[in-house]
Structures are given as C-alpha cells and as structure tokens.
Write a protein that holds these residues in place. Sequence first.
Motif, PDB file in Angstrom:
ATOM      1  N   THR A   1       0.995  -1.212   0.041  1.00 22.36           N
ATOM      2  CA  THR A   1       0.062   0.000  -0.099  1.00 22.36           C
ATOM      3  C   THR A   1       0.879   1.309  -0.183  1.00 22.36           C
ATOM      4  N   LYS A   2       0.378   2.275  -0.862  1.00 23.90           N
ATOM      5  CA  LYS A   2       1.013   3.567  -0.461  1.00 23.90           C
ATOM      6  C   LYS A   2       0.832   4.370   0.760  1.00 23.90           C
ATOM      7  N   SER A   3      -0.178   3.859   1.317  1.00 27.92           N
ATOM      8  CA  SER A   3      -0.709   4.641   2.823  1.00 27.92           C
ATOM      9  C   SER A   3       0.573   4.330   3.757  1.00 27.92           C
ATOM     10  N   THR A   4       0.529   5.172   4.869  1.00 30.06           N
ATOM     11  CA  THR A   4       1.480   5.047   5.736  1.00 30.06           C
ATOM     12  C   THR A   4       0.690   4.579   6.998  1.00 30.06           C
ATOM     13  N   THR A   5      -0.627   4.268   6.848  1.00 26.93           N
ATOM     14  CA  THR A   5      -1.480   3.866   7.865  1.00 26.93           C
ATOM     15  C   THR A   5      -1.345   2.485   7.900  1.00 26.93           C
TER      16      THR A   5
ATOM     17  N   TYR B   1      -2.491  -1.563   7.925  1.00 28.52           N
ATOM     18  CA  TYR B   1      -3.808  -2.118   7.652  1.00 28.52           C
ATOM     19  C   TYR B   1      -3.855  -3.612   8.241  1.00 28.52           C
TER      20      TYR B   1
ATOM     21  N   GLU C   1       9.384   6.060  -0.569  1.00 27.68           N
ATOM     22  CA  GLU C   1       8.601   7.053  -1.777  1.00 27.68           C
ATOM     23  C   GLU C   1       9.641   7.659  -2.739  1.00 27.68           C
TER      24      GLU C   1
END
Length: 88
Positions: free
Chosen positions: A4-8, A10, A55
């Motif tokens: 995922t590109k999210s830093t959160t 999952y 990134e």
Amino acid sequence: MFCTKSTTPYNFRAPVGSDFLGSYARQRFLFPRYEINLEKYWADIADDSYVILDESNIGKLNGWQKLSAVGHWDVIRTVVPDRVWENY
C-alpha cells in the motif's frame, strides 16, 4: 504480497461467506493463508537486484505493475476461457 502507498497500517479481516460471491476461486484465494519472514531472504542479498520500496523509488513499482498486468492479461486471455473469467 500486499502493498500500500498509505502510511497507515492495515489488517485483513477474516472473510465471511458473502465475500466469496459463490466463487470457489475466491473462497480458495481471497484471504492470505501463508506469511513468510522476508528478513530470512534479505539477509543473504549482496547485490542491488532487490530494493526496499520507499517514496524515492515507488515510481519504478508503478511501471513494473502496469507492464506485468498488461502482459499477464494478454497471455491469460488466450489460455483461459471467458466463462472462467466471468465466474471469478
């Protein structure tokens, strides 16, 4: 592998019957069953053929995914009948 590109962070929830939409393939492969410890494999890498994505180089992954997906689609559409795709 799931990325995922999210830093959160999952998590995967356990699937329920309705998630499978009556498809055996979904029932078999929808939820990951095995995990591997990548540290075990990365410990022996001495060259730059493997990179850790961040990134600064995520654009490479985007390009690889597009190229791979298009190539896979072209091949699989010649070997798998339409009715299999429609069921999945």
